[in-house]
Design an enzyme around this catalytic site. Structure first.
Site, short mmCIF file in Angstrom:
data_model
loop_
_atom_site.label_atom_id
_atom_site.label_comp_id
_atom_site.label_asym_id
_atom_site.label_seq_id
_atom_site.Cartn_x
_atom_site.Cartn_y
_atom_site.Cartn_z
N CYS A 20 4.14 2.15 11.93
CA CYS A 20 4.82 2.96 10.91
C CYS A 20 5.49 4.17 11.50
CB CYS A 20 3.82 3.43 9.87
SG CYS A 20 2.68 2.17 9.43
N SER A 36 -3.16 -3.59 0.51
CA SER A 36 -1.95 -4.29 0.92
C SER A 36 -2.31 -5.72 1.33
CB SER A 36 -1.31 -3.57 2.11
OG SER A 36 -0.19 -4.29 2.56
N THR A 69 9.30 -7.28 -13.40
CA THR A 69 8.69 -8.60 -13.54
C THR A 69 7.68 -8.84 -12.42
OG1 THR A 69 10.68 -9.45 -14.59
CG2 THR A 69 9.18 -11.09 -13.65
N ASN A 99 -5.45 3.73 10.45
CA ASN A 99 -4.66 2.63 10.98
C ASN A 99 -4.33 2.77 12.46
OD1 ASN A 99 -3.15 4.76 9.52
ND2 ASN A 99 -1.39 3.81 10.48
N GLN A 108 -6.42 -0.63 5.46
CA GLN A 108 -6.86 -1.05 6.79
C GLN A 108 -8.34 -1.44 6.81
OE1 GLN A 108 -5.38 -2.43 9.68
NE2 GLN A 108 -3.97 -0.77 9.24
N ALA A 129 0.82 -1.21 0.00
CA ALA A 129 0.00 0.00 0.00
C ALA A 129 0.85 1.26 0.00
CB ALA A 129 -0.94 -0.01 1.19
N THR A 130 2.06 1.19 0.54
CA THR A 130 2.94 2.36 0.51
C THR A 130 3.20 2.79 -0.94
OG1 THR A 130 4.02 1.73 2.56
CG2 THR A 130 5.23 3.22 1.12
C1 LIG Z 1 -0.10 -0.80 6.49
C2 LIG Z 1 -0.65 0.40 5.84
C3 LIG Z 1 -0.02 0.98 4.72
C4 LIG Z 1 1.28 0.45 4.17
O1 LIG Z 1 1.18 -0.82 3.64
P1 LIG Z 1 2.50 -1.61 3.19
O2 LIG Z 1 2.01 -2.89 2.69
O3 LIG Z 1 3.33 -1.70 4.43
O4 LIG Z 1 3.18 -0.79 2.17
C5 LIG Z 1 -0.61 2.08 4.15
N1 LIG Z 1 -1.75 2.59 4.63
C6 LIG Z 1 -2.38 2.08 5.69
C7 LIG Z 1 -3.65 2.68 6.16
C8 LIG Z 1 -1.86 0.96 6.34
O5 LIG Z 1 -2.48 0.47 7.41
#
Ligand SMILES: *Cc1c(COP(=O)(O)O)cnc(C)c1O
Length: 393
Positions: A329, A204, A244, A156, A184, A76-77
């Protein structure tokens, strides 16, 4: 005493579902599926591609999208970065203003900071005391220059659920792109990109019992044909995210989404009952405050602050529980949670906060152990520094 702590940090990451692990492992050991999914000229590549496309369909199905609108990312990042930076840049001919909230994930906030250093203007909306962003406040922030609004579905740290459909409708009416970080929420709440007028969404796998290192960006191609890529290379993922495609990772994410779709409602009912049991138990202590609007909270998160104790001492005293201070985070620096500060919590309360997050494996016995540990820790800290309670409260 070498017993492991009770794991109550599912918002930081979830264990991989055994069926997901099996699907990934089968993919890794299949002598016919190791090919590069972009190698369309031979059967090895096409076998891998078939699995990638099946997984794409499974991810799309979870959020009411079509498979073509799903782009694989590393998590998700990356999806947040690609959405915010890529969409703002793509639309920069129309305007250079972006709207987001103070309570967003750092992946969104820091991407917005990057845009700001590169000629964009960013408005960071303040939530109300419960953590909610009023759709009317979003509407009031829009200008003719606004190209993108980025508001997360579920926070989160505190678990509050934003009214994504209402914010989406505001954006659609003004022809502004709408990005939602759904990392989340997807495992706990219905996400429907059509009903909620979402143009871009981040997911994610590791937040929904899938593997780490894989995620997806949903891109509504009727509303935005493409985003400006952040990386350059081969033409994979239509050139928006070259490299890839890791077949076993996307197979894992697809299987995780398929499983979530089948059990999300049941899980949420059971997990929210356990969360309520936890709050009933620890909220009985005086000076334990719940953070975020309890009426609009996702099933799996409970965030509390404790008056009269020092944050670091509290976290040390809770070593028998695997929980987070703020979020995983942001624990790498020791500033108090910016999310809690934006709700108006004092520095002391923002520091003396604990995020409990529950998951599929959580049992009532885990919750009861957490309650007992919490009572013991807070009682002990207040007993050794009884005056601190008065000074800090
Ligand atoms: C965990 C999280 C992310 C980041 O996800 P990754 O898979 O670690 O890159 C981004 N946004 C929210 C709201 C999250 O809880």
């Amino acid at each position: 005493m070498t017993s492991w702590p009770v794991y109550l940090d599912y918002a930081a990451t979830t264990p991989v579902d055994p069926d997901v692990a099996r699907a990934m492992s089968a993919c890794l050991s299949d002598a016919e599926a190791f090919g590069n999914p972009a190698s369309r000229l031979h059967a090895f590549g096409r076998a891998a591609e078939a699995r990638v496309e099946q997984a794409r369909g499974q991810v799309a199905a979870l959020i009411g999208a079509v498979a073509d609108d799903i782009i694989w990312t590393s998590g998700a990042t990356e999806a947040d970065n690609l959405a915010v930076i890529g969409a703002a840049r793509y639309r920069s001919g129309v305007g250079r203003h972006v709207v987001t909230a103070l309570t967003e994930h750092p992946a969104v906030l820091d991407a917005c900071g990057y845009l700001e250093r590169n000629g964009f203007t960013v408005t960071r909306l303040a939530p109300d005391a419960g953590g909610i962003i009023d759709p009317a406040v979003v509407e009031a922030a829009l200008t003719p220059e606004t190209v993108l609004v980025s508001i997360m579905h579920v926070n989160n740290e505190i678990g509050v659920i934003q009214d994504i459909a209402a914010i989406g409708a505001v954006c659609r009416a003004r022809d502004v792109l709408f990005h939602v970080d759904a990392a989340q929420s997807a495992a706990h709440l219905p996400v429907d990109v059509m009903v909620q007028s979402i143009d871009l969404a981040s997911l994610s796998a590791q937040k929904m019992y899938g593997p780490k290192g894989i995620g997806a960006l949903y891109l509504n191609r009727d509303r935005i044909r493409r985003v400006e890529p952040l990386m350059f290379g081969g033409g994979q993922e239509r050139g928006l995210r070259p490299g890839t495609v890791p077949t076993h990772q996307v197979v894992g994410m697809g299987e995780a989404c398929r499983i979530v779709a089948g059990r999300r409602t049941k899980d949420a009912t059971r997990i929210s009952a356990l969360r309520d049991r936890l709050w009933t138990g620890i909220g009985a202590l005086p000076g334990v405050l719940r953070n975020g609007d309890p009426e609009r909270c996702v099933a799996h998160i409970l965030n509390v602050s404790v008056t009269g104790v020092e944050g670091e001492s509290l976290h040390l005293a809770l070593h028998d529980l695997a929980v987070s201070a703020g979020s995983a985070c942001t624990t790498l620096d020791d500033a108090p949670s910016a999310v809690l500060r934006s709700l108006g919590r004092s520095d002391q309360l923002a520091r003396a906060s604990v995020r409990f997050s529950l998951g599929r494996p959580t049992t009532a016995a885990d919750i009861d152990r957490a309650i007992a540990t919490f009572h013991g820790a807070v009682g002990h800290l207040r007993a050794i520094a009884p005056s601190a309670g008065i000074a800090l409260a």
